[in-house]
Design an enzyme around this catalytic site. Sequence first.
Site, short mmCIF file in Angstrom:
data_model
loop_
_atom_site.label_atom_id
_atom_site.label_comp_id
_atom_site.label_asym_id
_atom_site.label_seq_id
_atom_site.Cartn_x
_atom_site.Cartn_y
_atom_site.Cartn_z
N SER A 13 0.86 -1.18 0.00
CA SER A 13 0.00 0.00 0.00
C SER A 13 0.90 1.24 0.00
O SER A 13 1.59 1.52 0.99
CB SER A 13 -0.89 -0.03 1.25
OG SER A 13 -1.53 1.21 1.36
N HIS A 38 -0.78 -1.02 -4.59
CA HIS A 38 -2.10 -0.62 -4.09
C HIS A 38 -2.08 0.88 -3.78
O HIS A 38 -1.25 1.35 -2.99
CB HIS A 38 -2.38 -1.42 -2.81
CG HIS A 38 -3.72 -1.21 -2.21
ND1 HIS A 38 -4.85 -1.88 -2.62
CD2 HIS A 38 -4.12 -0.41 -1.17
CE1 HIS A 38 -5.88 -1.49 -1.87
NE2 HIS A 38 -5.48 -0.60 -0.99
N ASP A 40 -4.32 3.95 -2.28
CA ASP A 40 -5.51 4.31 -1.52
C ASP A 40 -5.95 5.71 -1.91
O ASP A 40 -5.26 6.69 -1.62
CB ASP A 40 -5.19 4.26 -0.01
CG ASP A 40 -5.03 2.84 0.45
OD1 ASP A 40 -5.98 2.05 0.26
OD2 ASP A 40 -3.96 2.50 0.97
N MET A 42 -8.41 8.62 -1.36
CA MET A 42 -9.36 9.12 -0.34
C MET A 42 -9.73 10.56 -0.65
O MET A 42 -8.88 11.34 -1.11
CB MET A 42 -8.70 9.06 1.04
CG MET A 42 -8.16 7.68 1.40
SD MET A 42 -7.58 7.63 3.10
CE MET A 42 -6.76 6.03 3.14
N HIS A 71 -7.80 1.66 -4.83
CA HIS A 71 -8.88 1.40 -3.86
C HIS A 71 -9.58 2.74 -3.63
O HIS A 71 -9.03 3.62 -2.99
CB HIS A 71 -8.22 0.85 -2.59
CG HIS A 71 -9.13 0.69 -1.43
ND1 HIS A 71 -8.65 0.47 -0.14
CD2 HIS A 71 -10.49 0.70 -1.32
CE1 HIS A 71 -9.67 0.37 0.69
NE2 HIS A 71 -10.80 0.52 0.01
N MET A 73 -11.84 5.18 -2.03
CA MET A 73 -12.62 5.50 -0.83
C MET A 73 -13.15 6.91 -1.05
O MET A 73 -12.71 7.87 -0.41
CB MET A 73 -11.71 5.42 0.41
CG MET A 73 -11.40 3.98 0.81
SD MET A 73 -9.92 3.84 1.85
CE MET A 73 -8.66 3.74 0.59
N MET A 142 -12.16 -5.28 4.11
CA MET A 142 -11.44 -4.31 4.95
C MET A 142 -11.28 -4.91 6.34
O MET A 142 -12.26 -5.27 6.98
CB MET A 142 -12.21 -3.00 5.05
CG MET A 142 -12.22 -2.15 3.79
SD MET A 142 -10.59 -1.73 3.15
CE MET A 142 -9.90 -0.78 4.52
N GLY A 147 -9.51 4.73 5.89
CA GLY A 147 -9.18 6.12 6.14
C GLY A 147 -7.71 6.37 6.50
O GLY A 147 -7.17 7.41 6.17
N ASP A 178 -7.23 -6.02 3.42
CA ASP A 178 -6.56 -4.73 3.53
C ASP A 178 -6.72 -4.16 4.94
O ASP A 178 -7.84 -3.89 5.38
CB ASP A 178 -7.19 -3.78 2.50
CG ASP A 178 -6.50 -2.43 2.41
OD1 ASP A 178 -5.48 -2.23 3.09
OD2 ASP A 178 -6.99 -1.58 1.64
N GLY A 200 0.58 -2.18 4.20
CA GLY A 200 1.21 -0.87 4.33
C GLY A 200 2.38 -0.94 5.28
O GLY A 200 3.48 -1.35 4.91
C1 DX5 Z 1 -6.88 2.00 4.82
C2 DX5 Z 1 -6.22 1.59 3.53
C3 DX5 Z 1 -5.13 0.59 3.62
C4 DX5 Z 1 -3.96 0.99 4.45
C5 DX5 Z 1 -3.23 -0.24 4.87
O1 DX5 Z 1 -7.92 2.85 4.53
O2 DX5 Z 1 -7.21 1.06 2.66
O3 DX5 Z 1 -4.71 0.18 2.32
O4 DX5 Z 1 -3.09 1.86 3.77
O5 DX5 Z 1 -2.24 0.09 5.75
P1 DX5 Z 1 -1.78 -0.91 6.91
O6 DX5 Z 1 -1.31 -2.17 6.24
O7 DX5 Z 1 -0.68 -0.15 7.57
O8 DX5 Z 1 -2.95 -1.17 7.79
ZN ZN Z 2 -6.53 0.19 0.70
#
Ligand code: DX5
Ligand code: ZN
Length: 222
Positions: A13, A38, A40, A42, A71, A73, A142, A147, A178, A200
Amino acid sequence: MASKSKSFQIAPSMLASDLSSLGEEIKQLEKAGIEVLHFDIMDGQFVPNITFGFPVLESLRKKTKLIFDAHLMIADADRYLEDFKKAGCDWLSVHIEACPHIHRTLQQIKKLGMKAGVAINPGTSLEQLNGVLDFADFILIMSVNPGFGGQSFIENSFERVKELKNRIGNRKVKIQIDGGIKKENIREAVVSGCDILVMGTGFFSFKDYKTAVAELTKQVTR
Ligand code: DX5
Ligand code: ZN
């Protein structure tokens, strides 16, 4: 990356990478054998945080042929599907909680030539997925509330993966997980039925990415 009976992909991520040198980070991930990145996305509306936009994806697209897994969001994802395709995305996942016309959204993503995923929050019943299992390429479970990176894994998530696997039956729908995946629980993730592991902090906290891939693969194949 495959063991005797199970194959899986690690999708770092990028939110947890060194954002001041994304191009270099991606080069190192390529060298380590990573296939999927990946991202994210947002919007500060569906989730209380703002991250990458189209110009970032577009500029990175010129640097690598790796799979871009975005992804989303964001609210009103339908408005932006074509822009994500143009920015170079290969896989797009949308939240079932944010898409009132999810079936149409998935069809549109596929029509644009991308793989279509449905993301589902920890607090949303898996029953909500009944209507989309025949149309999605993958489901993103999830295992934290979306977030932020670096949150703690929510414990019932592997139970949800197992239940989802039963619901999927013999369809060719992959399971992505994730949130809070790390060395200590990656094996259970794969055994529970996850095909794609988004990681991540659990990935980027290794000193280098070849070591990360080797160590994480060892956990699963031991
Ligand atoms: C959260 C994201 C994840 C996040 C994962 O909203 O969708 O992809 O970056 O990070 P870790 O692996 O640190 O939980
Ligand atoms: Zn994600």
